[in-house]
Design a protein around this motif. Structure first.
Motif, PDB file in Angstrom:
ATOM      1  N   LYS A 193      13.895  -1.329 -10.121  1.00 41.44           N
ATOM      2  CA  LYS A 193      13.296  -2.324  -9.682  1.00 41.44           C
ATOM      3  C   LYS A 193      12.432  -1.670  -8.709  1.00 41.44           C
ATOM      4  O   LYS A 193      12.940  -0.879  -7.686  1.00 41.44           O
ATOM      5  N   ILE A 194      11.212  -2.020  -8.494  1.00 39.27           N
ATOM      6  CA  ILE A 194      10.225  -1.521  -6.996  1.00 39.27           C
ATOM      7  C   ILE A 194       9.937  -2.818  -6.438  1.00 39.27           C
ATOM      8  O   ILE A 194       9.056  -3.572  -6.760  1.00 39.27           O
ATOM      9  N   ASP A 195      10.681  -2.968  -5.464  1.00 39.52           N
ATOM     10  CA  ASP A 195      10.426  -4.515  -4.764  1.00 39.52           C
ATOM     11  C   ASP A 195       9.749  -4.184  -3.532  1.00 39.52           C
ATOM     12  O   ASP A 195       9.854  -3.263  -2.542  1.00 39.52           O
ATOM     13  N   PHE A 196       8.617  -5.061  -3.232  1.00 40.38           N
ATOM     14  CA  PHE A 196       7.842  -5.141  -2.052  1.00 40.38           C
ATOM     15  C   PHE A 196       8.175  -6.522  -1.616  1.00 40.38           C
ATOM     16  O   PHE A 196       7.489  -7.393  -2.136  1.00 40.38           O
ATOM     17  N   ALA A 197       8.796  -6.632  -0.504  1.00 38.07           N
ATOM     18  CA  ALA A 197       8.922  -7.804   0.173  1.00 38.07           C
ATOM     19  C   ALA A 197       8.038  -8.203   1.487  1.00 38.07           C
ATOM     20  O   ALA A 197       8.565  -7.672   2.455  1.00 38.07           O
ATOM     21  N   GLY A 198       7.104  -8.653   1.470  1.00 39.14           N
ATOM     22  CA  GLY A 198       6.193  -8.349   2.668  1.00 39.14           C
ATOM     23  C   GLY A 198       5.650  -7.134   3.241  1.00 39.14           C
ATOM     24  O   GLY A 198       5.514  -6.879   4.507  1.00 39.14           O
ATOM     25  N   ALA A 199       5.800  -6.300   2.460  1.00 36.36           N
ATOM     26  CA  ALA A 199       5.695  -4.760   2.793  1.00 36.36           C
ATOM     27  C   ALA A 199       4.041  -4.729   3.066  1.00 36.36           C
ATOM     28  O   ALA A 199       3.162  -5.108   2.407  1.00 36.36           O
ATOM     29  N   THR A 200       3.813  -3.767   4.075  1.00 37.27           N
ATOM     30  CA  THR A 200       2.300  -3.507   4.265  1.00 37.27           C
ATOM     31  C   THR A 200       1.748  -2.649   3.193  1.00 37.27           C
ATOM     32  O   THR A 200       2.638  -1.726   2.478  1.00 37.27           O
ATOM     33  N   LEU A 201       0.335  -2.549   3.144  1.00 42.62           N
ATOM     34  CA  LEU A 201      -0.030  -1.530   1.988  1.00 42.62           C
ATOM     35  C   LEU A 201       0.255  -0.302   2.391  1.00 42.62           C
ATOM     36  O   LEU A 201       0.436   0.461   1.376  1.00 42.62           O
ATOM     37  N   GLN A 202       0.246   0.010   3.615  1.00 43.21           N
ATOM     38  CA  GLN A 202       0.748   1.602   4.107  1.00 43.21           C
ATOM     39  C   GLN A 202       2.188   1.722   3.341  1.00 43.21           C
ATOM     40  O   GLN A 202       2.251   3.041   3.053  1.00 43.21           O
ATOM     41  N   GLN A 203       3.085   0.764   3.762  1.00 46.61           N
ATOM     42  CA  GLN A 203       4.323   0.965   3.111  1.00 46.61           C
ATOM     43  C   GLN A 203       4.535   1.097   1.792  1.00 46.61           C
ATOM     44  O   GLN A 203       5.238   1.813   1.036  1.00 46.61           O
ATOM     45  N   VAL A 204       3.623   0.303   1.093  1.00 46.11           N
ATOM     46  CA  VAL A 204       3.696   0.331  -0.473  1.00 46.11           C
ATOM     47  C   VAL A 204       3.099   1.798  -0.876  1.00 46.11           C
ATOM     48  O   VAL A 204       3.591   2.187  -1.876  1.00 46.11           O
ATOM     49  N   ILE A 205       1.978   2.220  -0.090  1.00 49.83           N
ATOM     50  CA  ILE A 205       1.686   3.703  -0.560  1.00 49.83           C
ATOM     51  C   ILE A 205       2.554   4.756  -0.635  1.00 49.83           C
ATOM     52  O   ILE A 205       2.930   5.506  -1.118  1.00 49.83           O
TER      53      ILE A 205
END
Length: 314
Positions: free
Chosen positions: A241-253
């Motif tokens: 799983k690739i979870d983004f919990a309130g991550a910023t777009l920069q962190q997602v990148i």
């Protein structure tokens, strides 16, 4: 523990006079010596070298005065122990290791049992049946390091840009990552050690020699008997799983770049703080994930011909 007490303890250990509890202290400390990882400068190295030479000279002089045969097995063993104790004490003294004792945890599974372990940095290890790993209760501020003793385990490592994660394996092998997911098989009864990468990138070393760098859908196989290794492309790996919990777009990148071994450019820096909460799977292509995230934030993206470099823009 003071320097004088540490020296006395090591001398008792070297002379065979240490109690079982004292032997455990020395052996546990020595087993965790690598955890300090403090750089040693030229001056400290000189001190270590001088201490080693003095101890060796003293040991030889002592044996000569007693007219003992220096070819004796027991003398050679004693000299080796003096050398180990000298190096151990010198590094302990210089790194102040006595103030930073590492608590190690051993986790294992029985036949038919599986177990999930969550490490202090949030990384996860899933042990297959008949597996065994040793890890610190809490990682230090510089490194993250564990040892895999036996069996099969799947690792999902939390990404940290400035603190690598290392797995020590049999046959003096070591896997180094920043944050990724991979499978390791290292059975004592099997001649091969295998590492298969699900996401990200890992480096595999034998002592100081780099044997290979693996990315998604690649498997490394090392023969413990012949010392030869091969790199294979595999069709399927275990998805994560690739979870983004309130991550910023920069962190997602950053997470996607490491997961898929790609490059993502953000043309509008004002979009870097946009928040994303979503869960994806490593089985999805990066284009699918970028399409959904860009739609959420009213952004667009395109890629180069090889689908290795992406650009996000308004």
């Amino acid at each position: 523990m003071s320097e004088e007490k540490a020296k006395q303890l090591l001398e008792k250990y070297a002379n065979g006079q240490a109690s079982p509890e004292e032997r455990d202290v020395v052996e546990n400390w020595y087993a965790n010596l690598d955890a300090a990882k403090k750089p040693i400068g030229a001056v400290q190295k000189g001190l270590i070298r001088e201490a080693m030479l003095n101890n060796i000279k003293n040991a030889v002089a002592s044996q000569a005065s007693k007219k003992i045969n220096l070819s004796s097995k027991w003398v050679r063993m004693a000299a080796a122990l003096v050398l180990v104790a000298s190096v151990a004490f010198s590094i302990w003294k210089l790194s102040d290791h006595s103030k930073n004792t590492v608590e190690l945890i051993t986790a294992s599974t029985r036949v038919g049992e599986r177990k999930k372990i969550i490490l202090s940095d949030g990384s996860e290890i899933t042990l297959a049946p008949s597996a065994k790993v040793i890890y610190p209760a809490k990682f230090n501020s510089r490194t993250r390091e564990i040892s895999m003793i036996e069996g099969e385990a799947f690792f999902a490592i939390a990404h940290e840009e400035n603190r690598t994660f290392q797995v020590k394996l049999p046959a003096h092998l070591k896997v180094t990552v920043l944050g990724t997911s991979f499978l390791i098989r290292a059975y004592r009864a099997n001649a091969h050690v295998e590492v298969a990468v699900s996401t990200g990138k890992v480096a595999i070393q034998k002592q100081a020699t780099l044997l290979g760098t693996l990315v998604k859908n690649q498997k490394f196989q090392f023969n413990k008997v012949t010392g030869k290794s091969i790199l294979k492309v595999i069709q399927h790996t275990r998805p994560v799983k690739i979870d983004f919990a309130g991550a910023t777009l920069q962190q997602v990148i950053q997470r996607m770049e490491y997961t898929y071994n790609i490059k993502i450019l953000l043309s509008d820096k004002s979009s870097a703080d946009l928040k994303t909460t979503a869960t994806f799977s490593s089985e999805q292509r990066p284009e699918e994930i970028l399409d959904l995230i860009c739609s959420l934030h009213h952004l667009k993206f395109d890629s180069d011909q090889n689908h290795q470099t992406f650009k996000i823009y308004k």
